[in-house]
Motif scaffolding. Structure first.
Motif, PDB file in Angstrom:
ATOM      1  N   SER A  22       0.701  -1.252  -0.199  1.00 24.53           N
ATOM      2  CA  SER A  22      -0.025   0.104  -0.060  1.00 24.53           C
ATOM      3  C   SER A  22       0.925   1.146   0.004  1.00 24.53           C
ATOM      4  O   SER A  22       0.195   2.540  -0.139  1.00 24.53           O
ATOM      5  CB  SER A  22      -1.092  -0.132   1.162  1.00 24.53           C
ATOM      6  OG  SER A  22      -0.160   0.108   2.389  1.00 24.53           O
ATOM      7  N   ASN A  40       2.826   4.127  -1.183  1.00 27.09           N
ATOM      8  CA  ASN A  40       3.255   5.051  -2.520  1.00 27.09           C
ATOM      9  C   ASN A  40       4.880   5.570  -2.608  1.00 27.09           C
ATOM     10  O   ASN A  40       4.767   6.641  -2.897  1.00 27.09           O
ATOM     11  CB  ASN A  40       2.236   5.677  -2.775  1.00 27.09           C
ATOM     12  CG  ASN A  40       2.199   7.003  -1.490  1.00 27.09           C
ATOM     13  OD1 ASN A  40       2.744   6.638  -0.470  1.00 27.09           O
ATOM     14  ND2 ASN A  40       1.654   8.025  -1.779  1.00 27.09           N
ATOM     15  N   HIS A  89       8.328   7.973   4.505  1.00 24.38           N
ATOM     16  CA  HIS A  89       7.236   7.296   4.890  1.00 24.38           C
ATOM     17  C   HIS A  89       7.432   6.560   6.278  1.00 24.38           C
ATOM     18  O   HIS A  89       8.599   6.120   6.507  1.00 24.38           O
ATOM     19  CB  HIS A  89       7.064   5.975   3.883  1.00 24.38           C
ATOM     20  CG  HIS A  89       6.808   6.634   2.476  1.00 24.38           C
ATOM     21  ND1 HIS A  89       5.398   6.810   2.089  1.00 24.38           N
ATOM     22  CD2 HIS A  89       7.584   7.036   1.565  1.00 24.38           C
ATOM     23  CE1 HIS A  89       5.386   7.290   0.937  1.00 24.38           C
ATOM     24  NE2 HIS A  89       6.822   7.307   0.351  1.00 24.38           N
ATOM     25  N   TYR A 117       4.181  10.444   4.357  1.00 24.52           N
ATOM     26  CA  TYR A 117       3.040   9.583   4.815  1.00 24.52           C
ATOM     27  C   TYR A 117       3.228   8.455   5.983  1.00 24.52           C
ATOM     28  O   TYR A 117       4.166   7.986   5.781  1.00 24.52           O
ATOM     29  CB  TYR A 117       2.793   8.825   3.314  1.00 24.52           C
ATOM     30  CG  TYR A 117       2.260   9.869   2.213  1.00 24.52           C
ATOM     31  CD1 TYR A 117       0.761   9.928   2.048  1.00 24.52           C
ATOM     32  CD2 TYR A 117       2.687  10.332   1.270  1.00 24.52           C
ATOM     33  CE1 TYR A 117       0.176  10.746   1.158  1.00 24.52           C
ATOM     34  CE2 TYR A 117       2.382  11.113   0.226  1.00 24.52           C
ATOM     35  CZ  TYR A 117       1.189  11.365   0.230  1.00 24.52           C
ATOM     36  OH  TYR A 117       0.616  12.078  -0.876  1.00 24.52           O
ATOM     37  N   HIS A 173       1.544   5.008   7.468  1.00 20.29           N
ATOM     38  CA  HIS A 173       0.791   3.764   6.533  1.00 20.29           C
ATOM     39  C   HIS A 173       0.457   2.686   7.838  1.00 20.29           C
ATOM     40  O   HIS A 173       1.507   2.244   8.492  1.00 20.29           O
ATOM     41  CB  HIS A 173       1.316   3.162   5.605  1.00 20.29           C
ATOM     42  CG  HIS A 173       1.951   4.076   4.481  1.00 20.29           C
ATOM     43  ND1 HIS A 173       1.338   4.331   3.257  1.00 20.29           N
ATOM     44  CD2 HIS A 173       3.024   4.916   4.664  1.00 20.29           C
ATOM     45  CE1 HIS A 173       2.058   5.270   2.736  1.00 20.29           C
ATOM     46  NE2 HIS A 173       3.112   5.477   3.344  1.00 20.29           N
ATOM     47  N   ARG A 179      -3.940   5.362   5.444  1.00 20.37           N
ATOM     48  CA  ARG A 179      -2.863   6.062   5.233  1.00 20.37           C
ATOM     49  C   ARG A 179      -3.094   7.479   5.369  1.00 20.37           C
ATOM     50  O   ARG A 179      -4.227   8.073   5.224  1.00 20.37           O
ATOM     51  CB  ARG A 179      -2.551   5.997   3.715  1.00 20.37           C
ATOM     52  CG  ARG A 179      -1.506   6.898   3.214  1.00 20.37           C
ATOM     53  CD  ARG A 179      -1.234   6.478   1.822  1.00 20.37           C
ATOM     54  NE  ARG A 179      -2.283   6.927   0.707  1.00 20.37           N
ATOM     55  CZ  ARG A 179      -2.802   6.213  -0.372  1.00 20.37           C
ATOM     56  NH1 ARG A 179      -2.077   5.076  -0.292  1.00 20.37           N
ATOM     57  NH2 ARG A 179      -3.907   6.378  -0.815  1.00 20.37           N
ATOM     58  N   ALA A 185       1.847  -3.593  -6.386  1.00 25.95           N
ATOM     59  CA  ALA A 185       1.468  -2.449  -5.582  1.00 25.95           C
ATOM     60  C   ALA A 185      -0.180  -2.803  -5.511  1.00 25.95           C
ATOM     61  O   ALA A 185      -0.784  -3.273  -6.293  1.00 25.95           O
ATOM     62  CB  ALA A 185       1.666  -1.239  -6.006  1.00 25.95           C
ATOM     63  N   ARG A 192      -2.863  -0.353  -5.012  1.00 32.54           N
ATOM     64  CA  ARG A 192      -3.295   0.973  -5.280  1.00 32.54           C
ATOM     65  C   ARG A 192      -4.633   1.666  -4.714  1.00 32.54           C
ATOM     66  O   ARG A 192      -5.605   0.686  -4.928  1.00 32.54           O
ATOM     67  CB  ARG A 192      -3.478   1.289  -6.868  1.00 32.54           C
ATOM     68  CG  ARG A 192      -2.082   0.515  -7.607  1.00 32.54           C
ATOM     69  CD  ARG A 192      -0.812   1.789  -7.498  1.00 32.54           C
ATOM     70  NE  ARG A 192       0.332   1.210  -8.262  1.00 32.54           N
ATOM     71  CZ  ARG A 192       1.574   1.845  -7.940  1.00 32.54           C
ATOM     72  NH1 ARG A 192       1.736   2.675  -7.281  1.00 32.54           N
ATOM     73  NH2 ARG A 192       2.310   1.511  -8.755  1.00 32.54           N
TER      74      ARG A 192
END
Length: 244
Positions: free
Chosen positions: A37, A39, A108, A155, A157, A198, A241, A243
Motif C-alpha cells: 500500500s 506509495n 514514509h 505519509y 501507513h 494512510r 502494488a 493502489r
C-alpha cells in the motif's frame, strides 16, 4: 535459540526469503499488504515501527528499488532476525528510540501495531507472539511517534483490525491529515476484518473511504486450494502494488 528453531520462508513468490521463528509469532499476509500500500518512489526513506523480522519493509524494498529502509523493534530476538534478513534495525521501544533516530525524519513511516488491547482480550501463551499481537503501548502513541518521524508532507501507513479503526482515526486526526481508509474484506458478502489507513503529515485533503478490497473469490471457502482474487494474488505472489 538456534537455526533449528527457525524457518527460512519465501515471500512474494520467492522474490524474498526471511528467517523467522518456527514457533511463536510468524509473519503472515498482513505486513505484505501493508508494504504493497505504500506509495514510495526510489530514493525515499522508510521507517518500519515494530518491524518484527522486517517483513513489511523488506517486501516494500523488493518492489521499489533504492529505498533507505530502517526498522525499530523492541524484542531483541526479532530485531536480530530483522538484521540477519537485511534490514537495518535498532532494538528499541518506540517511545524511547535512540537519539540518532529521533534526529531523523522519513518520507514514509509504516506500522502493523499489535491488534489486541489486552484490557479486553486474553494474552497469548508464547512470549514473542504476545509481544507482537498484544498491545501495551497505546495506539495513540504509535500514531504520534509515526507523525514525529515523518518529514513534512510525508505519509504514515497502518494496517489494523477494523474494530480499532475509530481509535486509530481519532489518533490520526490529532497529528495527521488527508486520511484515506481501505477496508479489506475476506469474501463477497462478509464484513471487513482489516483496514489500511494512510495519512499525511500536514495533509489537508478531505477524508476518503475507499470501496472494500475483496481478498478471496467466491462467497465461501469450498476447497483446500488457494482462492485469492487475481489482484490479491499479484500482490502476494508477484510483489505488485496495492493502489488506492
Amino acid at each position: 535459540m538456534t537455526d533449528e528453531d527457525l524457518s527460512y520462508d519465501a515471500f512474494l513468490g520467492g522474490k524474498l526469503h526471511l528467517w523467522q521463528p518456527a514457533q511463536g509469532y510468524r509473519a503472515g499476509v498482513d505486513p505484505v499488504f501493508l508494504a504493497a500500500s505504500v506509495n514510495a518512489i526510489p530514493g525515499q526513506s522508510v521507517l518500519d515501527l515494530g518491524c518484527g523480522v522486517g517483513t513489511a519493509a523488506l517486501c516494500l524494498g523488493a518492489r521499489v528499488p533504492d529505498l533507505l529502509l530502517q526498522g525499530v523493534e523492541r524484542q531483541a530476538f526479532y530485531a536480530d532476525l530483522a538484521g540477519r534478513n537485511g534490514l537495518e534495525t535498532e532494538c528499541a521501544d518506540l517511545l524511547a528510540m535512540p537519539l540518532d533516530l529521533r534526529q531523523r525524519q522519513f518520507d514514509h513511516v509504516i506500522a502493523n501495531p499489535p491488534y489486541f488491547d489486552r484490557a479486553a482480550s486474553v494474552s497469548a501463551t508464547d512470549e514473542g507472539r504476545e509481544e507482537a499481537i498484544g498491545q501495551d503501548t497505546a495506539l495513540r502513541d504509535w500514531v504520534r511517534t509515526a507523525a514525529k518521524r515523518l518529514k513534512p508532507k510525508g505519509y504514515a501507513h497502518f494496517i489494523h483490525r477494523v474494530e480499532r479503526l475509530p481509535e486509530l482515526m481519532a489518533a490520526a486526526n490529532e497529528v495527521l491529515g488527508s486520511i484515506h481508509v481501505l477496508p479489506l474484506v475476506p469474501r463477497v458478502g462478509r464484513s471487513a476484518e482489516l483496514v489500511i489507513l494512510r495519512a499525511r503529515k500536514e495533509g489537508r485533503a478531505a477524508f476518503k473511504l475507499f470501496s472494500p478490497l475483496i481478498l478471496h473469490s467466491g462467497e465461501r471457502h469450498v476447497t483446500d486450494r488457494e482462492s485469492y482474487t487475481p489482484d490479491i494474488k499479484a500482490v502476494l505472489r508477484d510483489g505488485a502494488a496495492l493502489r488506492f
